[in-house]
Design a protein around this motif. Sequence first.
Motif, PDB file in Angstrom:
ATOM      1  N   VAL A   1       0.840  -1.201   0.000  1.00 57.04           N
ATOM      2  CA  VAL A   1       0.000   0.000   0.000  1.00 57.04           C
ATOM      3  C   VAL A   1       0.873   1.248   0.000  1.00 57.04           C
ATOM      4  O   VAL A   1       0.623   2.195  -0.758  1.00 57.04           O
ATOM      5  CB  VAL A   1      -0.969  -0.006   1.211  1.00 57.04           C
ATOM      6  N   ALA A   2       1.909   1.257   0.819  1.00 59.15           N
ATOM      7  CA  ALA A   2       2.804   2.415   0.862  1.00 59.15           C
ATOM      8  C   ALA A   2       3.489   2.625  -0.488  1.00 59.15           C
ATOM      9  O   ALA A   2       3.613   3.762  -0.962  1.00 59.15           O
ATOM     10  CB  ALA A   2       3.845   2.221   1.965  1.00 59.15           C
ATOM     11  N   GLU A   3       3.911   1.545  -1.111  1.00 59.19           N
ATOM     12  CA  GLU A   3       4.565   1.647  -2.422  1.00 59.19           C
ATOM     13  C   GLU A   3       3.588   2.180  -3.476  1.00 59.19           C
ATOM     14  O   GLU A   3       3.941   3.035  -4.284  1.00 59.19           O
ATOM     15  CB  GLU A   3       5.084   0.274  -2.841  1.00 59.19           C
ATOM     16  N   ALA A   4       2.352   1.688  -3.447  1.00 53.89           N
ATOM     17  CA  ALA A   4       1.349   2.145  -4.414  1.00 53.89           C
ATOM     18  C   ALA A   4       1.036   3.624  -4.205  1.00 53.89           C
ATOM     19  O   ALA A   4       0.896   4.376  -5.178  1.00 53.89           O
ATOM     20  CB  ALA A   4       0.076   1.314  -4.284  1.00 53.89           C
ATOM     21  N   ARG A   5       0.945   4.050  -2.965  1.00 55.33           N
ATOM     22  CA  ARG A   5       0.687   5.461  -2.689  1.00 55.33           C
ATOM     23  C   ARG A   5       1.828   6.338  -3.183  1.00 55.33           C
ATOM     24  O   ARG A   5       1.602   7.418  -3.740  1.00 55.33           O
ATOM     25  CB  ARG A   5       0.478   5.678  -1.190  1.00 55.33           C
ATOM     26  N   GLU A   6       3.049   5.879  -2.958  1.00 54.89           N
ATOM     27  CA  GLU A   6       4.213   6.644  -3.413  1.00 54.89           C
ATOM     28  C   GLU A   6       4.220   6.762  -4.939  1.00 54.89           C
ATOM     29  O   GLU A   6       4.449   7.841  -5.487  1.00 54.89           O
ATOM     30  CB  GLU A   6       5.495   5.974  -2.927  1.00 54.89           C
TER      31      GLU A   6
ATOM     32  N   GLN B   1       2.187  14.023  -9.519  1.00 51.63           N
ATOM     33  CA  GLN B   1       3.075  15.177  -9.642  1.00 51.63           C
ATOM     34  C   GLN B   1       3.586  15.306 -11.077  1.00 51.63           C
ATOM     35  O   GLN B   1       3.685  16.412 -11.607  1.00 51.63           O
ATOM     36  CB  GLN B   1       4.248  15.062  -8.666  1.00 51.63           C
ATOM     37  N   ARG B   2       3.893  14.180 -11.719  1.00 47.02           N
ATOM     38  CA  ARG B   2       4.368  14.213 -13.097  1.00 47.02           C
ATOM     39  C   ARG B   2       3.293  14.795 -14.018  1.00 47.02           C
ATOM     40  O   ARG B   2       3.584  15.636 -14.874  1.00 47.02           O
ATOM     41  CB  ARG B   2       4.747  12.798 -13.557  1.00 47.02           C
ATOM     42  N   ILE B   3       2.049  14.383 -13.805  1.00 49.57           N
ATOM     43  CA  ILE B   3       0.947  14.893 -14.632  1.00 49.57           C
ATOM     44  C   ILE B   3       0.752  16.392 -14.407  1.00 49.57           C
ATOM     45  O   ILE B   3       0.561  17.150 -15.358  1.00 49.57           O
ATOM     46  CB  ILE B   3      -0.345  14.106 -14.341  1.00 49.57           C
ATOM     47  N   LEU B   4       0.810  16.809 -13.155  1.00 52.40           N
ATOM     48  CA  LEU B   4       0.674  18.238 -12.852  1.00 52.40           C
ATOM     49  C   LEU B   4       1.790  19.055 -13.495  1.00 52.40           C
ATOM     50  O   LEU B   4       1.548  20.118 -14.073  1.00 52.40           O
ATOM     51  CB  LEU B   4       0.674  18.474 -11.343  1.00 52.40           C
ATOM     52  N   ASP B   5       3.010  18.548 -13.379  1.00 50.34           N
ATOM     53  CA  ASP B   5       4.149  19.252 -13.975  1.00 50.34           C
ATOM     54  C   ASP B   5       4.004  19.356 -15.489  1.00 50.34           C
ATOM     55  O   ASP B   5       4.268  20.412 -16.080  1.00 50.34           O
ATOM     56  CB  ASP B   5       5.466  18.547 -13.616  1.00 50.34           C
ATOM     57  N   ALA B   6       3.572  18.271 -16.122  1.00 47.31           N
ATOM     58  CA  ALA B   6       3.394  18.283 -17.574  1.00 47.31           C
ATOM     59  C   ALA B   6       2.301  19.281 -17.959  1.00 47.31           C
ATOM     60  O   ALA B   6       2.442  20.024 -18.943  1.00 47.31           O
ATOM     61  CB  ALA B   6       3.043  16.886 -18.074  1.00 47.31           C
ATOM     62  N   GLY B   7       1.227  19.328 -17.195  1.00 51.02           N
ATOM     63  CA  GLY B   7       0.158  20.286 -17.466  1.00 51.02           C
ATOM     64  C   GLY B   7       0.613  21.721 -17.318  1.00 51.02           C
ATOM     65  O   GLY B   7       0.273  22.585 -18.142  1.00 51.02           O
TER      66      GLY B   7
END
Length: 70
Positions: free
Chosen positions: A42-47, A54-60
Amino acid sequence: RAAAAEAKAAAALAEYNDQLSAAREEAARIREDAKNQSAALVAEAREKAAKESQRILDAGRQQLEAERSQ
């Protein structure tokens, strides 16, 4: 004879109880391991989800900046 059979039955019962106790301990350990592995997954999936978000936000943001500068 009855005393010998009773002693044999008592020994078998003691062995059964020991095996049952060991099986319960093993089951508890397996459950605990599964719980720990689940928490790690779960921790890995959340990370990963946070990084992807964040990648999508940065690309936008980059796309908006590029469109504004045209």
